[in-house]
Design a protein around this motif. Structure first.
Motif, PDB file in Angstrom:
ATOM      1  N   ARG A 100       8.582   6.540   0.824  1.00 36.54           N
ATOM      2  CA  ARG A 100       8.352   5.192   1.306  1.00 36.54           C
ATOM      3  C   ARG A 100       9.332   4.278   0.576  1.00 36.54           C
ATOM      4  O   ARG A 100       9.394   4.278  -0.644  1.00 36.54           O
ATOM      5  CB  ARG A 100       6.915   4.725   1.018  1.00 36.54           C
TER       6      ARG A 100
ATOM      7  N   GLY B  16       4.961  -2.078  -4.424  1.00 39.21           N
ATOM      8  CA  GLY B  16       6.161  -2.724  -3.902  1.00 39.21           C
ATOM      9  C   GLY B  16       7.433  -1.958  -4.208  1.00 39.21           C
ATOM     10  O   GLY B  16       8.541  -2.441  -3.964  1.00 39.21           O
TER      11      GLY B  16
ATOM     12  N   ALA C 186       2.628   2.432  -1.883  1.00 40.65           N
ATOM     13  CA  ALA C 186       3.806   1.593  -1.668  1.00 40.65           C
ATOM     14  C   ALA C 186       3.414   0.130  -1.572  1.00 40.65           C
ATOM     15  O   ALA C 186       4.086  -0.755  -2.123  1.00 40.65           O
ATOM     16  CB  ALA C 186       4.537   2.037  -0.401  1.00 40.65           C
ATOM     17  N   SER C 187       2.313  -0.144  -0.891  1.00 46.06           N
ATOM     18  CA  SER C 187       1.831  -1.519  -0.752  1.00 46.06           C
ATOM     19  C   SER C 187       1.388  -2.091  -2.102  1.00 46.06           C
ATOM     20  O   SER C 187       1.641  -3.260  -2.419  1.00 46.06           O
ATOM     21  CB  SER C 187       0.669  -1.564   0.240  1.00 46.06           C
ATOM     22  N   GLN C 188       0.746  -1.257  -2.916  1.00 46.89           N
ATOM     23  CA  GLN C 188       0.245  -1.711  -4.217  1.00 46.89           C
ATOM     24  C   GLN C 188       1.372  -2.010  -5.198  1.00 46.89           C
ATOM     25  O   GLN C 188       1.286  -2.953  -5.986  1.00 46.89           O
ATOM     26  CB  GLN C 188      -0.680  -0.650  -4.818  1.00 46.89           C
TER      27      GLN C 188
ATOM     28  N   ASP D 146       1.356   5.216   1.847  1.00 43.59           N
ATOM     29  CA  ASP D 146       1.418   3.852   2.378  1.00 43.59           C
ATOM     30  C   ASP D 146       0.702   2.878   1.447  1.00 43.59           C
ATOM     31  O   ASP D 146       1.203   1.783   1.157  1.00 43.59           O
ATOM     32  CB  ASP D 146       0.791   3.790   3.775  1.00 43.59           C
ATOM     33  N   GLU D 147      -0.477   3.283   0.991  1.00 45.34           N
ATOM     34  CA  GLU D 147      -1.270   2.425   0.119  1.00 45.34           C
ATOM     35  C   GLU D 147      -0.587   2.196  -1.221  1.00 45.34           C
ATOM     36  O   GLU D 147      -0.532   1.069  -1.741  1.00 45.34           O
ATOM     37  CB  GLU D 147      -2.650   3.035  -0.097  1.00 45.34           C
TER      38      GLU D 147
ATOM     39  N   ALA E 241       9.914  -2.627  -0.954  1.00 44.68           N
ATOM     40  CA  ALA E 241       9.983  -3.848  -0.152  1.00 44.68           C
ATOM     41  C   ALA E 241      11.432  -4.312  -0.026  1.00 44.68           C
ATOM     42  O   ALA E 241      11.848  -4.838   1.008  1.00 44.68           O
ATOM     43  CB  ALA E 241       9.123  -4.933  -0.800  1.00 44.68           C
TER      44      ALA E 241
END
Length: 261
Positions: free
Chosen positions: A120, A101, A97-99, A94-95, A123
């Motif tokens: 994951r 994109g 993927a957030s970092q 999750d982290e 975006a």
């Protein structure tokens, strides 16, 4: 259909049939299974009946088709939770993927092939082959090559012998010699690339997930498309991916996983 199960007697043959039904990816009629099976009609029917009675297959009497059964779902969930990196890696994916994109893949090696155990989406999601639970080739995927590059020599030899070296795209490594040269470069660099080798337009940067002793537990990748970015930009994430892989490995130290081969 393969013959590996034949040496394992009746159980191995029944599992061969189960694998054959699963390979269609959809409900199949008896006639279709018979076309791909190595067994006589009566023998095949007996295996299908047994697998159905045991809940490994489901039979639709109206459509006269066989499909994978609910019992397999329960077994798959148990295997996923007990031997997969996915449960403990979830927050780290999750982290990452957030970092980044971008699309994140978590994979492990299964009999010389890549088993995707979690994913994951980016975006802006991209349609691609990989999904959790799918098996892909090791020789032409970033995660596959990342794992192969850090496995013991005998395990690499066994895995390479299982590769088809089918040329999916013009960039696919289509021989053991080309693959071994690539693995040497990956081992020196510490991360692998997929240069549109499995799917046109799909690229990635991947790293192995290694235990303290150097055992390959799996691999992690950041994947994107040539229409959105390039390999140089993906390689800029290499340090971040390696940090994520190291944290997953640290979490996994107290877990016991099946041998990777």
């Amino acid at each position: 259909m393969g013959t590996e199960g034949h040496a394992d007697g009746t159980v191995g043959k029944a599992l061969d049939v189960l694998d054959l039904v699963a390979s269609y990816g959809r409900p199949v009629r008896f006639s279709e299974v018979l076309e791909g099976a190595l067994y006589p009609k009566a023998t095949l029917y007996r295996f299908l009946q047994t697998l159905t009675h045991q809940g490994m297959l489901a039979y639709d009497a109206n459509r006269q088709t066989y499909s994978l059964g609910v019992r397999l779902v329960r077994l798959a969930h148990a295997a996923w939770s007990q031997s997969s990196l996915a449960p403990l890696a979830r927050p780290y994916l999750d982290e990452l993927a957030s970092q980044t994109g971008e699309t994140i893949h978590l994979a492990q090696m299964d009999q010389g092939q890549v088993l995707y155990v979690d994913k994951r989406n980016a975006a802006q999601p991209v349609d691609m082959f990989s999904q959790a639970g799918k098996v892909g080739p090791a020789y032409c995927t970033g995660v596959g090559k990342a794992m192969l590059a850090f496995m013991p020599k005998d395990a690499v030899s066994a895995a390479v012998a299982r590769q088809s070296f089918h040329r999916f795209t013009p960039q696919t490594l289509d021989s053991p010699e080309k693959l071994m040269a690539e693995l040497a470069a990956i081992a020196a660099r510490g991360h692998a690339f997929d240069r549109e080798e499995h799917e046109p337009g799909i690229i990635c940067c991947a790293v192995p997930i290694l235990s303290r002793s150097g055992k390959v537990l799996g691999a992690l990748s950041v994947t994107s498309t040539t229409s959105r970015t390039n390999l140089t930009a993906l390689e800029a994430h290499a340090t971040t991916i390696k940090d994520c892989a190291a944290r997953i490995a640290a979490e996994a130290e107290n877990w016991r996983f099946p041998e990777q081969n």
